[in-house]
Write a protein that holds these residues in place. Structure first.
Motif, PDB file in Angstrom:
ATOM      1  N   GLY A  14       0.814  -1.210   0.000  1.00  0.00           N
ATOM      2  CA  GLY A  14       0.000   0.000   0.000  1.00  0.00           C
ATOM      3  C   GLY A  14       0.841   1.250   0.000  1.00  0.00           C
ATOM      4  O   GLY A  14       0.588   2.182  -0.771  1.00  0.00           O
ATOM      5  N   LEU A  15       1.853   1.296   0.856  1.00  0.00           N
ATOM      6  CA  LEU A  15       2.737   2.448   0.925  1.00  0.00           C
ATOM      7  C   LEU A  15       3.516   2.608  -0.374  1.00  0.00           C
ATOM      8  O   LEU A  15       3.694   3.729  -0.865  1.00  0.00           O
ATOM      9  N   GLU A  73       3.965  10.241  10.511  1.00  0.00           N
ATOM     10  CA  GLU A  73       3.443  10.286  11.866  1.00  0.00           C
ATOM     11  C   GLU A  73       2.691   8.996  12.177  1.00  0.00           C
ATOM     12  O   GLU A  73       1.901   8.527  11.350  1.00  0.00           O
ATOM     13  N   PRO A  74       2.901   8.425  13.358  1.00  0.00           N
ATOM     14  CA  PRO A  74       2.128   7.253  13.763  1.00  0.00           C
ATOM     15  C   PRO A  74       0.802   7.670  14.380  1.00  0.00           C
ATOM     16  O   PRO A  74       0.538   8.860  14.601  1.00  0.00           O
ATOM     17  N   LEU A 125       1.818  17.237   3.412  1.00  0.00           N
ATOM     18  CA  LEU A 125       1.387  17.654   4.740  1.00  0.00           C
ATOM     19  C   LEU A 125      -0.119  17.822   4.854  1.00  0.00           C
ATOM     20  O   LEU A 125      -0.630  18.094   5.943  1.00  0.00           O
ATOM     21  N   THR A 126      -0.850  17.647   3.747  1.00  0.00           N
ATOM     22  CA  THR A 126      -2.297  17.842   3.810  1.00  0.00           C
ATOM     23  C   THR A 126      -3.020  16.771   4.636  1.00  0.00           C
ATOM     24  O   THR A 126      -3.816  17.139   5.498  1.00  0.00           O
ATOM     25  N   PRO A 127      -2.722  15.435   4.504  1.00  0.00           N
ATOM     26  CA  PRO A 127      -2.011  14.803   3.395  1.00  0.00           C
ATOM     27  C   PRO A 127      -2.961  14.514   2.233  1.00  0.00           C
ATOM     28  O   PRO A 127      -4.161  14.369   2.426  1.00  0.00           O
ATOM     29  N   THR A 128      -2.373  14.413   1.040  1.00  0.00           N
ATOM     30  CA  THR A 128      -3.148  14.131  -0.158  1.00  0.00           C
ATOM     31  C   THR A 128      -2.862  12.750  -0.721  1.00  0.00           C
ATOM     32  O   THR A 128      -3.765  12.026  -1.136  1.00  0.00           O
ATOM     33  N   ASP A 151      -1.578   8.238   3.744  1.00  0.00           N
ATOM     34  CA  ASP A 151      -2.591   8.121   4.796  1.00  0.00           C
ATOM     35  C   ASP A 151      -2.354   9.096   5.940  1.00  0.00           C
ATOM     36  O   ASP A 151      -3.277   9.408   6.695  1.00  0.00           O
ATOM     37  N   THR A 152      -1.121   9.539   6.097  1.00  0.00           N
ATOM     38  CA  THR A 152      -0.783  10.464   7.165  1.00  0.00           C
ATOM     39  C   THR A 152       0.292  11.408   6.666  1.00  0.00           C
ATOM     40  O   THR A 152       0.892  11.184   5.607  1.00  0.00           O
TER      41      THR A 152
END
Length: 362
Positions: free
Chosen positions: A34-35, A93-94, A128-131, A134-135
């Motif tokens: 996915g990433l 970010e977790p 940073l939106t993020p778009t 997922d984070t």
């Protein structure tokens, strides 16, 4: 180019031998499909490569501490004349962390300082939106060197010898002085970072307020230290500096005995330069930060010699106590994350941190 080790374990080894490792703090899904797909689409949007970038090695989790997730990957793309290959670090970010941070502020600081006297990570892209992810996500070009929190200790993981470790400590101290000598206005940081009316009170009250807001200390174990900080509050610094917030050897990449990159800017802010000095010299870090024959007095002399301000002993003492208080708050957050099931691993030894804090104010 050596693969860097990222560490955000904020506690001195002797105090936290039973802290979980970075890999144990978070369960990271090693199925990166996915990433990888998100990363590929993001890079296609960022890079002017009609054929599309090639992810030559997929994102793989690496040790990254309790506040962020880190992955390494390799990407190549065609820039119109040739194919470029880069080894990269992706930081996200977790769901749960122990340090409040603002990735947008961190990105602004890193971009402002890039190419200057203070060696910062080379930030290449951000979402940073993020778009696309997922984070919120930052992507850095991998820097030379590696980090080890024991770099200045007798363990000597990089085989520098005592003289080499002292030279390294002196170089790191010089970088701190260079950081505090920066004029935030020249980098427009005064326009984007919160500008405190009182650089001491605002920082102390922020962490003090967190204890009550998050109900971290129902047994009031921190009450004596909180009272001490209010009674011994120092006047605000007349000149604001860019404060790193976690300046220590563990956050340096080192290559061939020299510091190459200062990592982990997530707690950076405008404030009193003595805050970084107190953090570096506080009791919990004393063993870790000072090789044999090079003590706090040597650190302070080198700091002033390189242009850092001369600091009154009572101001340094205040920030040393604050540093251990701040570490106690972070440890209590980590304990809560373990107890709530947000993260796996043993609880940090908060009792020993608080014992040290109480000894400091006795």
């Amino acid at each position: 180019m050596t693969e860097p080790h990222f560490s955000e374990n904020l506690f001195e080894d002797d105090v936290t031998d039973d802290l979980p490792s970075d890999e144990e703090i978070f369960e990271v899904d090693e199925d990166d499909s996915g990433l990888k797909a998100q990363l590929k689409e993001f890079l296609k949007d960022q890079l002017n490569d009609e054929a599309g970038p090639m992810i030559e090695s997929p994102p793989v989790p690496i040790a990254g501490g309790s506040s962020k997730h880190h992955y390494k990957f390799t990407v190549s793309w065609f820039n119109g004349t040739k194919r470029i290959r880069r080894h990269m670090i992706l930081r996200q970010e977790p769901a749960s962390g122990v340090v409040d941070s603002d990735m947008q502020t961190e990105a602004i600081i890193l971009n402002a300082l890039r190419g200057g006297d203070v060696p910062v990570p080379a930030l290449q892209w951000s979402d940073l939106t993020p778009t696309w992810f997922d984070t919120r996500t930052l992507i850095f070009e991998q820097s030379r060197g590696e980090a080890d929190r024991a770099v200045l200790r007798d363990k000597d993981p990089f085989k520098l010898g005592l003289e080499g470790r002292v030279d390294l400590a002196r170089a790191m101290t010089g970088i701190l002085a260079d950081l505090h000598a920066l004029n935030p206005a020249e980098h427009s940081l005064d326009l984007v970072l919160p500008y405190p009316d009182d650089s001491v009170m605002s920082e102390v009250n922020k962490w003090d307020y967190a204890v009550d807001k998050e109900q971290l200390d129902p047994q009031r174990l921190l009450a004596p230290a909180r009272d001490w900080l209010q009674v011994h509050m120092q006047p605000g610094s007349p000149e604001l500096s860019l404060v790193h917030g976690d300046f220590r050897p563990a956050n340096f990449l080192v290559d061939d005995g020299r510091p190459t990159t200062l990592l982990d800017w997530e707690m950076a802010h405008l404030g009193d330069p003595a805050e970084d000095v107190g953090w570096y010299t506080c009791s919990l870090y004393r063993t870790e930060h000072f090789p044999e024959g090079w003590g706090v007095e040597d650190f302070l002399a080198r700091y002033v010699e390189r242009g850092g301000p001369e600091l009154e002993p009572e101001r340094i003492k205040f920030w040393q106590v604050f540093a251990v208080f701040k570490l106690a708050v972070i440890a209590l957050r980590a304990v809560r994350n373990v107890e709530s099931g947000a993260v796996d691993g043993p609880k940090p030894p908060i009792d020993r941190v608080i014992e040290t804090l109480n000894a400091d104010i006795a």
